[in-house]
Scaffold this active site. Structure first.
Site, short mmCIF file in Angstrom:
data_model
loop_
_atom_site.label_atom_id
_atom_site.label_comp_id
_atom_site.label_asym_id
_atom_site.label_seq_id
_atom_site.Cartn_x
_atom_site.Cartn_y
_atom_site.Cartn_z
N SER A 1 0.87 -1.18 0.00
CA SER A 1 0.00 0.00 0.00
C SER A 1 0.90 1.22 0.00
CB SER A 1 -0.86 0.00 1.27
OG SER A 1 -1.52 1.24 1.45
N TYR B 1 -2.09 -1.58 11.02
CA TYR B 1 -2.18 -1.77 9.57
C TYR B 1 -0.90 -1.32 8.89
CZ TYR B 1 -3.40 -1.04 4.70
OH TYR B 1 -3.39 -1.05 3.32
#
Length: 283
Positions: A133, A146
């Protein structure tokens, strides 16, 4: 054999589903894996092999690889896409949930990679694609666990690339920005459940709005954009090590490189609305 074989995890929706279809269109024999097999009927109808797999369950992962090798005799591409976003203040998130986040986003991807590498080495070729990401290069409020998983997978990918290059194996990192998938809604709901009350409630409300608000949804890129990028990467003779793609990915990574830690902190609080949402009262 001219036909190459690909395995895509997290293929029941979003990026994984789009990637399975893209690789199929490129001529690959595609195996699509997910826990929710019933959601992959459209993939099965498109001629894609559907597999039940939980990336936290070693038995299902080993069984999937065994089935692929028995069916096709090889595996050329692994796309480690399965993952989710666990958001909440560090103070609020239980260590059990933190471990679960790492189990899915990191250890699942690494274990599956371990299972395919012997086959790729014997072929003297293969590509491992890890979906991280832009959150593997930047950070946001209330997203520590995360981001921790994505930073970790970035580092693991770099080390792995050095290790397997002599065997003709490429390791590619895909760093999506904002994408129109279920991810944001799931992450925002988790955030509100964990930190929607108490000391971090105001920040949680602001961050959830930044994730799933109308303005954010309008700017998100389609998952097909990521799928096309993966298709280009696995088709390239010498793929890039990283592809930052999708809404905000390149600009945000550039800004992080440009700004100091404190300056980026201030920028991120402003961008997410959490500067207004901070509640410093004693509770």
């Amino acid at each position: 054999m001219n036909i190459k074989v690909a395995l895509v995890t997290g293929a029941s929706s979003g990026i994984g589903e789009a990637t399975a279809l893209e690789l199929k269109a490129l001529g690959y024999t595609v195996f699509a894996a997910a826990r929710r097999v019933e959601r992959m009927r459209a993939l099965a109808n498109a001629g894609i092999h559907v597999l039940a797999m939980d990336v936290t369950d070693d038995v299902t992962m080993q069984a999937a690889i065994d089935e692929i090798i028995a069916n096709s005799g090889r595996i050329d591409v692994l796309v480690n896409n399965a993952g989710y976003g666990s958001y909440g203040a560090v103070e609020d998130v239980s260590l059990a949930e933190a471990r679960a986040q790492f189990d899915v986003n990191v250890f699942g991807a690494v274990r599956l990679t371990q299972l395919v590498l012997p086959h790729m080495r014997s072929q003297r070729r293969g590509t491992v694609v890890n979906i991280t990401s832009m959150g593997g290069k930047i950070y946001t409020p209330l997203g520590a666990w995360y981001h921790g998983t994505k930073f970790a997978l970035e580092a693991i990918s770099d080390c792995l690339r050095l290790e397997v290059q002599p065997f003709g194996i490429d390791v590619v990192v895909i760093e999506p920005g904002g994408i129109k998938t279920e991810w944001a809604g799931i992450a925002a709901n988790k955030l509100q459940e964990v930190s929607g009350k108490g000391a971090y409630a105001s920040q949680a409300a602001a961050m959830a709005e930044a994730m799933i608000g109308e303005s954010s949804r309008k700017r998100q890129s389609p998952p097909e954009l990521i799928a096309e990028t993966i298709g280009k990467a696995v088709s390239a003779r010498r793929p890039r090590t990283r592809y930052a793609v999708g809404f905000g990915a390149k600009p945000m990574i550039f800004i992080r490189r440009l700004l100091s830690d404190r300056a980026f902190d201030a920028f991120m609080r402003m961008a997410t609305g959490t500067a207004r949402g901070a509640d410093t009262r004693r509770l």
